[in-house]
Scaffold this motif. Structure first.
Motif, short mmCIF file in Angstrom:
data_model
loop_
_atom_site.label_atom_id
_atom_site.label_comp_id
_atom_site.label_asym_id
_atom_site.label_seq_id
_atom_site.Cartn_x
_atom_site.Cartn_y
_atom_site.Cartn_z
N GLU A 151 -22.18 26.21 -23.17
CA GLU A 151 -22.89 27.07 -22.23
C GLU A 151 -24.04 27.80 -22.92
O GLU A 151 -25.16 27.86 -22.41
CB GLU A 151 -21.91 28.08 -21.62
N ALA A 152 -23.77 28.36 -24.11
CA ALA A 152 -24.80 29.08 -24.85
C ALA A 152 -25.94 28.15 -25.25
O ALA A 152 -27.12 28.51 -25.15
CB ALA A 152 -24.18 29.73 -26.10
N GLU A 153 -25.60 26.94 -25.69
CA GLU A 153 -26.62 25.97 -26.08
C GLU A 153 -27.50 25.59 -24.90
O GLU A 153 -28.72 25.46 -25.02
CB GLU A 153 -25.96 24.73 -26.68
N ARG A 154 -26.88 25.39 -23.75
CA ARG A 154 -27.64 25.01 -22.57
C ARG A 154 -28.58 26.12 -22.12
O ARG A 154 -29.74 25.88 -21.76
CB ARG A 154 -26.69 24.61 -21.44
N TYR A 155 -28.09 27.38 -22.12
CA TYR A 155 -28.96 28.49 -21.76
C TYR A 155 -30.15 28.58 -22.70
O TYR A 155 -31.29 28.82 -22.28
CB TYR A 155 -28.19 29.81 -21.78
N GLN A 156 -29.90 28.38 -23.99
CA GLN A 156 -30.96 28.43 -24.98
C GLN A 156 -32.01 27.33 -24.71
O GLN A 156 -33.22 27.57 -24.79
CB GLN A 156 -30.39 28.28 -26.39
N GLN A 157 -31.53 26.14 -24.38
CA GLN A 157 -32.44 25.04 -24.08
C GLN A 157 -33.25 25.32 -22.81
O GLN A 157 -34.45 25.03 -22.74
CB GLN A 157 -31.65 23.74 -23.92
N MET A 162 -38.12 26.55 -19.97
CA MET A 162 -38.59 27.37 -18.84
C MET A 162 -38.73 28.83 -19.29
O MET A 162 -37.97 29.70 -18.85
CB MET A 162 -37.63 27.25 -17.66
N PRO A 163 -39.64 29.10 -20.19
CA PRO A 163 -39.77 30.46 -20.75
C PRO A 163 -40.03 31.54 -19.70
O PRO A 163 -39.72 32.71 -19.92
CB PRO A 163 -40.96 30.33 -21.71
N HIS A 164 -40.57 31.14 -18.54
CA HIS A 164 -40.84 32.12 -17.49
C HIS A 164 -39.54 32.67 -16.89
O HIS A 164 -39.56 33.71 -16.20
CB HIS A 164 -41.70 31.51 -16.39
N LEU A 165 -38.42 32.01 -17.16
CA LEU A 165 -37.12 32.48 -16.65
C LEU A 165 -36.31 33.21 -17.72
O LEU A 165 -35.15 33.54 -17.50
CB LEU A 165 -36.29 31.30 -16.13
N LYS A 166 -36.93 33.46 -18.86
CA LYS A 166 -36.20 34.08 -19.97
C LYS A 166 -35.57 35.41 -19.56
O LYS A 166 -34.42 35.69 -19.91
CB LYS A 166 -37.14 34.30 -21.15
N GLY A 167 -36.30 36.23 -18.82
CA GLY A 167 -35.77 37.53 -18.42
C GLY A 167 -34.52 37.43 -17.57
O GLY A 167 -33.64 38.29 -17.64
N LYS A 168 -34.40 36.35 -16.78
CA LYS A 168 -33.25 36.17 -15.92
C LYS A 168 -32.08 35.48 -16.63
O LYS A 168 -30.93 35.69 -16.30
CB LYS A 168 -33.64 35.36 -14.69
N LEU A 169 -32.41 34.63 -17.60
CA LEU A 169 -31.38 33.84 -18.27
C LEU A 169 -30.86 34.46 -19.56
O LEU A 169 -29.77 34.10 -20.02
CB LEU A 169 -31.91 32.43 -18.58
N GLU A 170 -31.64 35.37 -20.14
CA GLU A 170 -31.27 35.89 -21.46
C GLU A 170 -29.93 36.62 -21.44
O GLU A 170 -29.14 36.51 -22.38
CB GLU A 170 -32.36 36.81 -22.00
#
Length: 199
Positions: A151-157, A162-170
């Motif tokens: 799960e952590a690896e997938r979120y990181q990928q 999709m860096p524009h979603l970093k705030g939502k996924l971090e």
């Protein structure tokens, strides 16, 4: 563990079925009270009870068996138990009963009479069968650890592509990473204990 497989505490699932809606705090309180009425293999702390309940809620949320119904934030987030997804294979575990697996296929489709279904041996007792108990615990923790790691690896990928979603996924990524680190610590502790018993 495959996305269409899940291991669930049977007693915890029973408590979820008794309530239309529940919070992690309410479920933890009810589960703690119910488990204190029986002889546990290993006494659990309040933090361990909370962690056990939260892990189950999150895993069931991921497979669509539980859904969020209202948001108050923190421990007061409410959840609702849904109908079990048709393609989900469930292994129910109870410290006081044998493990039993529920197949996503209906019994009549599988064409297997109840009397002929294989019955797994129940969970080991920590005091009378410490090696088997630790072996079962090791497999359970390892499965959760691999799931959290993936799960952590997938979120990181996803954040990378999709860096524009970093705030939502971090936040989700950090939660998965922390869960992975905790489970790795549990895994090492069990492995060390097993090594001591086998020495």
């Amino acid at each position: 563990m495959s996305p269409n497989q899940i291991t669930v505490d049977e007693d915890l699932h029973g408590l979820m079925m008794q309530s239309d809606k529940f919070t992690a705090r309410e479920l933890t309180d009810a589960y703690t009270q119910s488990r204190q009425k029986v002889c546990l293999n290993v006494p659990l702390t309040a933090d361990q009870f909370r962690h056990h309940v939260s892990e189950h809620i999150m895993r069931m949320l991921e497979v669509g068996w539980v859904k969020r119904v209202r948001v108050y934030g923190g421990a007061d987030q409410a959840f609702k138990l849904m109908a079990k997804p048709l393609n989900l294979e469930v292994t129910f575990i109870s410290r006081d009963k044998p493990v039993r697996r529920r197949s996503p296929r209906r019994r009549k489709e599988a064409n297997v009479p109840v009397s002929q279904e294989p019955v797994s041996r129940g969970p080991a007792c920590a005091r009378t069968e410490p090696k088997r108990y630790l072996g079962e615990l090791h497999e359970e923790i390892r499965s959760d650890f691999l799931s959290a790691m993936g799960e952590a690896e997938r979120y990181q990928q996803l954040i990378e592509v999709m860096p524009h979603l970093k705030g939502k996924l971090e936040g989700a990524y950090l939660d998965a990473r922390d869960r992975r680190a905790r489970l790795q610590g549990h895994l090492r502790a069990v492995q060390t204990t097993l090594s001591m018993l086998r020495a």
